[in-house]
Design a protein around this motif. Structure first.
Motif, PDB file in Angstrom:
ATOM      1  N   VAL A   1       1.014  -0.946  -0.078  1.00 33.46           N
ATOM      2  CA  VAL A   1      -0.456  -0.057   0.405  1.00 33.46           C
ATOM      3  C   VAL A   1       0.630   1.741   0.255  1.00 33.46           C
ATOM      4  CG1 VAL A   1      -1.645   1.373   1.759  1.00 33.46           C
ATOM      5  CG2 VAL A   1      -2.119  -1.250   0.597  1.00 33.46           C
ATOM      6  N   GLU A   2       1.883   1.410   1.264  1.00 31.50           N
ATOM      7  CA  GLU A   2       2.647   2.232   1.092  1.00 31.50           C
ATOM      8  C   GLU A   2       3.388   3.381  -0.333  1.00 31.50           C
ATOM      9  OE1 GLU A   2       3.013   5.196   3.624  1.00 31.50           O
ATOM     10  OE2 GLU A   2       1.081   3.868   4.013  1.00 31.50           O
ATOM     11  N   ILE A   3       3.885   1.653  -1.182  1.00 28.09           N
ATOM     12  CA  ILE A   3       4.789   1.185  -2.300  1.00 28.09           C
ATOM     13  C   ILE A   3       3.587   2.176  -3.292  1.00 28.09           C
ATOM     14  CG2 ILE A   3       5.597   0.532  -4.372  1.00 28.09           C
ATOM     15  CD1 ILE A   3       7.631   0.762  -1.963  1.00 28.09           C
ATOM     16  N   LYS A   4       2.987   1.622  -3.902  1.00 25.90           N
ATOM     17  CA  LYS A   4       1.438   2.454  -4.028  1.00 25.90           C
ATOM     18  C   LYS A   4       1.477   3.972  -4.426  1.00 25.90           C
ATOM     19  CE  LYS A   4      -1.309  -1.517  -5.529  1.00 25.90           C
ATOM     20  NZ  LYS A   4      -2.847  -2.459  -5.019  1.00 25.90           N
ATOM     21  N   LYS A   5       1.001   3.860  -2.798  1.00 24.53           N
ATOM     22  CA  LYS A   5       0.781   5.960  -2.515  1.00 24.53           C
ATOM     23  C   LYS A   5       2.676   6.237  -2.986  1.00 24.53           C
ATOM     24  CE  LYS A   5      -1.468   5.179   1.476  1.00 24.53           C
ATOM     25  NZ  LYS A   5      -0.864   5.523   3.376  1.00 24.53           N
TER      26      LYS A   5
ATOM     27  N   GLY B   1     -12.845   4.383   8.288  1.00 21.15           N
ATOM     28  CA  GLY B   1     -12.873   2.913   7.935  1.00 21.15           C
ATOM     29  C   GLY B   1     -13.096   2.553   6.185  1.00 21.15           C
ATOM     30  N   LEU B   2     -12.150   3.021   5.590  1.00 19.84           N
ATOM     31  CA  LEU B   2     -12.761   3.080   4.560  1.00 19.84           C
ATOM     32  C   LEU B   2     -11.177   1.450   3.967  1.00 19.84           C
ATOM     33  CD1 LEU B   2     -13.745   5.831   2.305  1.00 19.84           C
ATOM     34  CD2 LEU B   2     -15.258   4.497   3.717  1.00 19.84           C
ATOM     35  N   LYS B   3     -11.552   0.645   2.672  1.00 19.95           N
ATOM     36  CA  LYS B   3     -10.729  -0.571   2.356  1.00 19.95           C
ATOM     37  C   LYS B   3      -9.574   0.635   1.454  1.00 19.95           C
ATOM     38  CE  LYS B   3     -10.931  -1.904  -1.529  1.00 19.95           C
ATOM     39  NZ  LYS B   3     -11.340  -2.400  -3.309  1.00 19.95           N
ATOM     40  N   ALA B   4      -8.334  -0.327   2.388  1.00 18.10           N
ATOM     41  CA  ALA B   4      -6.636   0.437   2.519  1.00 18.10           C
ATOM     42  C   ALA B   4      -5.952   0.667   0.582  1.00 18.10           C
ATOM     43  CB  ALA B   4      -5.934   0.556   3.366  1.00 18.10           C
ATOM     44  N   ASN B   5      -6.335  -0.961   0.394  1.00 23.16           N
ATOM     45  CA  ASN B   5      -5.908  -1.499  -0.872  1.00 23.16           C
ATOM     46  C   ASN B   5      -6.606  -1.054  -2.197  1.00 23.16           C
ATOM     47  OD1 ASN B   5      -3.760  -2.369  -2.945  1.00 23.16           O
ATOM     48  ND2 ASN B   5      -3.445  -3.912  -1.881  1.00 23.16           N
TER      49      ASN B   5
END
Length: 414
Positions: A262-266, A303-307
Motif C-alpha cells: 500500500v505504501e509503495i503504491k502511494k 474505515g475505508l478499504k486501504a488497498n
C-alpha cells in the motif's frame, strides 16, 4: 503554537511561492489569536499544534494583527525575518497605531495593509508600509492603473488578491503587481482535448498500476528501471527522513519488502504526479500532496478499504485539471485508472464529494463548511483540524525532497 489554522499561498511572477497568509479560526476576522495560558496548554495536549516552520516551511508568513494587539500585546518572539505583519484594521482611524507600527518596523518586521481603494498613499502610514494588498475582484482595473505608479515609486510591493484565473494573473502582472494571492495556478490555462505526450506514457502506466487491487512488482520494476530519473527520484522519496528514518532503501523490491504494497503504491503515484506535472508550478504539486495525505487520513478514520489507497489517490489526482490543462472527464479517458477512482475524480462518489468540500474549506478558511462536513462525516471538527495539520507537515516534508529534483523548481525556488 496553533491548532486551528488555514493558509493561502502568495506567489510571485514566476508562480513560485513567496509566502503563505495564515488565517486563524480562533482570531477575530482570521487575525492572530490570543489564547489564555490555560487554553494554549489544552490545545498543545489535545491536538496537533503547528509552529510557523511547520505551516510555512522556509517561506514567509503573512499574519493579520488587530490594532489592539499591535499597540499593546505584539508577540515579539515571532521572527522578523520570516513574518510579515499585516494590519487587520483600518489604519487611518486608530489612535496609537502609527506609533506602534513605527516600533514594529524598528524591530525589523515588514508591514502590509489591505487597501482595496488604493488610498494609503495619502496617509502618514505609507512610508512604513512594505506591501499593499489589493482585492482585484472589488477594484476597477482603471482605478488600479491610475494609482499604481505612486506605490511603485515608493518601493511598495503590490499583492493582487482574489486572482483565481490565469487571465486575471496575466492582467494583474501587466498592471505592475509582482505578488498574487488566489488559486489561479491550479486552474487549467486552456481547456483543449489533446493526447498526453508519448514521453509521459511510462508515467501513465504507473498510474494505472497503483489504482487497482492487483500489484505486479516485476512489471512496475521494469517500467521504473527503464527510466533512470524515475528510479533515482523514487529512491530519494523513500529514503527521505520524513518517510523512512530507519533503513537505507536500495531498490524497489527492497522498498516493497520494507514498506509494504500500500505504501509503495502511494509513493509510486506521488512519483507519477510529480513527473506528469513537471511544467507546472511546484505549489500545485504541493497542494496535491497535502490533499492526498488528508484524504488518506480521512479514509482511515472512516474505515475505508486501504488497498488500493483510494483516498490518497483521489486527493493526489484531484488537481489534474490544472496540471494537464484539460477537463477531468477528458483526463480520465486517457488514464488507465480504476472505475472507483474515475468515479471519485468525476464527483460521482458521495464520500469523496464530502472530502473535496472539506479540503477546499480548509484551504480557504471556510470554517462553517468544516463544521457542516464534520457533522455529515460524524467526526469531531477539531479532530479534522488535527488530521489536516498532519497533512500539512507531511506535505512540507515531501516537498522538500521534490524541490531539488522538480524540473521547474530548480529555477523558481532558488
Amino acid at each position: 503554537m496553533f491548532a486551528f489554522i488555514a493558509r493561502e499561498p502568495i506567489l510571485d511572477k514566476s508562480k513560485s511561492v513567496f509566502a503563505y497568509e495564515l488565517i486563524f479560526r480562533d482570531g477575530k476576522g482570521g487575525a492572530y489569536p490570543e489564547h489564555s495560558p490555560e487554553k494554549a496548554q489544552y490545545i498543545e495536549e489535545q491536538f496537533h499544534p503547528l509552529g510557523l516552520d511547520d505551516i510555512s516551511g522556509e517561506k514567509s508568513s503573512f499574519i493579520n494583527f488587530s490594532s489592539e494587539t499591535l499597540i499593546s500585546r505584539f508577540p515579539t518572539t515571532l521572527d522578523p525575518a520570516s513574518v510579515v505583519v499585516e494590519l487587520a484594521d483600518n489604519p487611518f482611524t486608530d489612535t496609537g497605531l502609527l506609533e506602534a507600527c513605527q516600533h514594529i518596523k524598528q524591530l525589523g518586521y515588514r508591514l502590509a495593509i489591505d487597501d482595496p481603494m488604493m488610498l494609503s498613499a495619502r496617509h502618514d502610514i505609507l512610508p512604513l508600509i512594505d506591501i499593499v494588498k489589493v482585492d482585484v475582484s472589488r477594484t476597477r482595473f482603471e482605478t488600479i492603473e491610475k494609482h499604481i505608479p505612486r506605490y511603485l515609486d515608493a518601493n511598495v510591493r503590490l499583492v493582487a488578491e482574489q486572482v483565481n484565473t490565469p487571465d486575471h494573473f496575466a492582467t494583474c502582472s501587466d498592471l505592475g503587481f509582482d505578488l498574487f494571492q488566489g488559486y489561479f495556478f491550479a486552474q487549467p490555462e486552456a481547456r483543449i482535448v489533446r493526447q498526453l505526450p508519448a514521453s509521459k506514457m511510462n508515467i501513465v502506466d504507473l498510474m494505472g498500476e497503483v489504482s487497482g487491487d492487483s500489484f505486479d512488482i516485476n512489471r512496475i520494476s521494469h517500467v521504473i528501471e527503464r527510466d533512470a530519473a524515475l528510479s533515482y527520484l523514487l529512491l530519494k522519496f523513500i529514503n527521505n527522513p520524513a518517510i523512512n528514518k530507519r533503513y537505507k532503501i536500495t531498490s524497489l523490491k527492497h522498498a516493497l519488502n520494507y514498506m509494504g504494497e500500500v505504501e509503495i503504491k502511494k509513493f509510486i503515484a506521488l512519483l507519477s504526479l510529480t513527473n506528469l506535472g513537471d511544467e507546472k508550478p511546484l505549489e500545485i504539486i504541493h497542494m496535491s500532496l497535502v490533499r492526498a495525505k488528508f484524504f488518506d487520513l480521512l479514509s482511515q478514520q472512516r474505515g475505508l478499504k486501504a488497498n488500493p489507497p483510494i483516498g490518497f489517490l483521489v486527493g493526489l489526482f484531484s488537481l489534474l485539471e490544472g496540471l494537464l490543462d484539460q477537463s477531468m472527464s477528458d483526463i480520465v479517458k486517457q488514464l488507465p485508472l480504476s472505475d472507483d477512482l474515475n468515479n471519485a475524480l468525476l464527483g460521482k462518489n458521495a464520500e469523496f464529494v464530502q472530502y473535496m468540500t472539506l479540503v477546499k474549506a480548509f484551504e480557504s478558511a471556510l470554517w462553517m463548511n468544516v463544521i457542516k462536513v464534520a457533522k455529515n462525516l460524524d467526526i469531531d471538527q477539531k479532530q479534522l483540524h488535527t488530521l489536516y495539520n498532519q497533512a500539512i507537515v507531511w506535505g512540507n516534508g515531501v516537498r522538500s525532497v521534490i524541490t531539488a529534483h522538480y524540473p521547474q523548481a530548480q529555477v523558481r525556488e532558488n
